[in-house]
Scaffold this active site. Structure first.
Site, PDB file in Angstrom:
ATOM      1  N   TYR A  18      -6.252  14.921  21.583  1.00 57.71           N
ATOM      2  CA  TYR A  18      -6.659  13.552  21.949  1.00 57.71           C
ATOM      3  C   TYR A  18      -5.902  12.541  21.094  1.00 57.71           C
ATOM      4  O   TYR A  18      -5.293  11.608  21.602  1.00 57.71           O
ATOM      5  CB  TYR A  18      -8.164  13.424  21.730  1.00 57.71           C
ATOM      6  CG  TYR A  18      -8.756  12.095  22.135  1.00 57.71           C
ATOM      7  CD1 TYR A  18      -8.793  11.696  23.471  1.00 57.71           C
ATOM      8  CD2 TYR A  18      -9.321  11.243  21.182  1.00 57.71           C
ATOM      9  CE1 TYR A  18      -9.357  10.477  23.842  1.00 57.71           C
ATOM     10  CE2 TYR A  18      -9.889  10.027  21.543  1.00 57.71           C
ATOM     11  CZ  TYR A  18      -9.916   9.651  22.872  1.00 57.71           C
ATOM     12  OH  TYR A  18     -10.484   8.450  23.226  1.00 57.71           O
ATOM     13  N   LYS A  43      -2.081  15.443  28.947  1.00 55.07           N
ATOM     14  CA  LYS A  43      -1.298  14.960  30.091  1.00 55.07           C
ATOM     15  C   LYS A  43      -1.697  13.548  30.518  1.00 55.07           C
ATOM     16  O   LYS A  43      -0.832  12.722  30.814  1.00 55.07           O
ATOM     17  CB  LYS A  43      -1.440  15.928  31.277  1.00 55.07           C
ATOM     18  CG  LYS A  43      -0.558  17.169  31.098  1.00 55.07           C
ATOM     19  CD  LYS A  43      -0.883  18.252  32.098  1.00 55.07           C
ATOM     20  CE  LYS A  43      -0.303  17.970  33.445  1.00 55.07           C
ATOM     21  NZ  LYS A  43      -0.547  19.106  34.367  1.00 55.07           N
ATOM     22  N   THR A  89     -14.201  14.152  34.398  1.00 56.50           N
ATOM     23  CA  THR A  89     -15.340  13.851  33.507  1.00 56.50           C
ATOM     24  C   THR A  89     -16.143  12.654  34.022  1.00 56.50           C
ATOM     25  O   THR A  89     -17.276  12.449  33.606  1.00 56.50           O
ATOM     26  CB  THR A  89     -14.892  13.551  32.051  1.00 56.50           C
ATOM     27  OG1 THR A  89     -13.962  12.471  32.058  1.00 56.50           O
ATOM     28  CG2 THR A  89     -14.259  14.767  31.407  1.00 56.50           C
TER      29      THR A  89
END
Ligand code: UDP
Length: 330
Positions: free
Chosen positions: A154, A100, A37
């Protein structure tokens, strides 16, 4: 020889601003990012700096820190773990990587901190409070998180990250710091990351209507990036190991925020309403009494000032960027 700091997520929005700050303070910066990202654009101005190195790496896999470009051994004195997809759109698209990097990535980096005797600060989040039933949110509040909802990937990764960090602190004596970061904005945010500020400014610049989700009565409190970076800097060098909220308590509804952006940009477009995403928190405002007390920190930049700087950044982007849908994954 200068101290070395490892910054993960260094090519991201917050990570790149932290690289700038720590270089300015005389550190040797090892920047790590897998660019899923993040973008090299955010750190390209640093690539020639002799106190800076970039290592492309996914920290969910074993992390090694090589010898410095300019000197000897693989020493590391500080670690800032800022690698993670952080916008709801991103973590919905890459949920497994999100889980992860918060869990396995944090474990790898804590292991590195332990091996090197480094102090480590993790980027936690106001999302640990979920859709909060206590307002404003204090650090003592345990939160209201849906573990199996779309945002769970998240929120739970970050909650696990905090638990793992405290365990390494308590059982291995690693020096750790936990920043619970509330909504932050500024230059280098990704125009298409789905977050409300780049979404609204992008819409205004493209001549589209502004999309308010739900009735717009949900609230957020926006902190300018320079204030946040100062808070992180102070927290890292404090001796406080429990979580600390960092954010700007100036709370606003999303509808009012859309109106502010309309005024700021002078767009003739109108506001349209779209469905509220599942588990979207209804209100969010940090209680920053603790940060004021232990860090002597509070934000200094008003939303008006911060928005002007941020709008100037977006306005200067090449025209084609505005129309690019730039997801590199999913
Ligand atoms: N939001 C909105 N329109 C958009 C994007 C977001 O109304 O185009 C709302 C979203 O539903 C949320 C708030 O703005 O209530 C902040 O969303 P963001 O994605 O920036 O981050 P969050 O604080 O939810 O993590």
């Amino acid at each position: 020889m200068s101290k070395r700091i490892l910054i993960t997520g260094a090519a991201g929005f917050l990570g790149s601003h932290l690289c700038d700050r720590f270089l300015k303070e005389g550190f040797y910066v090892t920047a790590m990012d897998n660019l899923i990202t993040g973008s090299l654009k955010n750190i390209e101005h640093l690539l020639q700096n002799e106190n800076f190195e970039f290592i492309p790496h996914d920290v969910s896999k074993f992390v090694e820190v090589p010898h410095r470009k300019t000197g000897h051994n693989g020493d590391v004195h500080y670690i800032l773990h800022f690698a993670s997809p952080a916008s709801p759109i991103d973590y919905l698209k890459i949920p497994i990587q999100t889980l992860k990097v918060g869990s396995l990535g944090t474990h790898n980096l804590l292991g590195l901190a332990k091996a090197k005797g480094a102090r480590m600060l993790i980027a936690s989040t106001s999302e640990v409070y979920g859709d909060p039933l206590v307002h404003p949110q204090t650090e003592e509040y345990w939160g209201n998180v849906n573990p199996v909802g779309p945002r769970g990937v998240y929120d739970e990764a970050k909650r696990f990250q905090e638990a793992m960090t405290m365990a390494y602190h308590r059982y291995h004596g690693v020096e750790t710091r936990i920043a619970r970061i509330f909504n932050t904005y500024g230059p280098r945010m990704r125009l298409n990351d789905g977050r409300v500020l780049p979404a609204f400014i992008g819409q205004a610049l493209r001549g589209e209507d502004l999309t308010v989700f739900g009735d717009g009565k949900q609230t957020r409190s926006f902190c300018f990036v320079d204030d946040l970076v100062e808070g992180i800097y102070k927290l890292l060098f404090s001796d406080y190991a429990e979580p600390v909220n960092l954010g700007n308590p100036d709370e606003i509804t999303i509808l009012e925020f859309a109106e502010e952006i309309i005024k700021l940009t002078g767009t003739k477009q109108k506001i349209i309403f779209k469905p509220l995403p599942q588990d979207d928190p209804k209100q969010r405002q940090p209680d920053i009494s603790l940060a004021k007390k232990v860090l002597r920190w509070e934000p200094k930049i008003s939303r008006q000032e911060g928005l002007k700087i941020t709008y100037d950044f977006f306005r200067k982007l090449p025209h084609e960027e505005l129309f690019k849908s730039e997801h590199r994954f999913g």
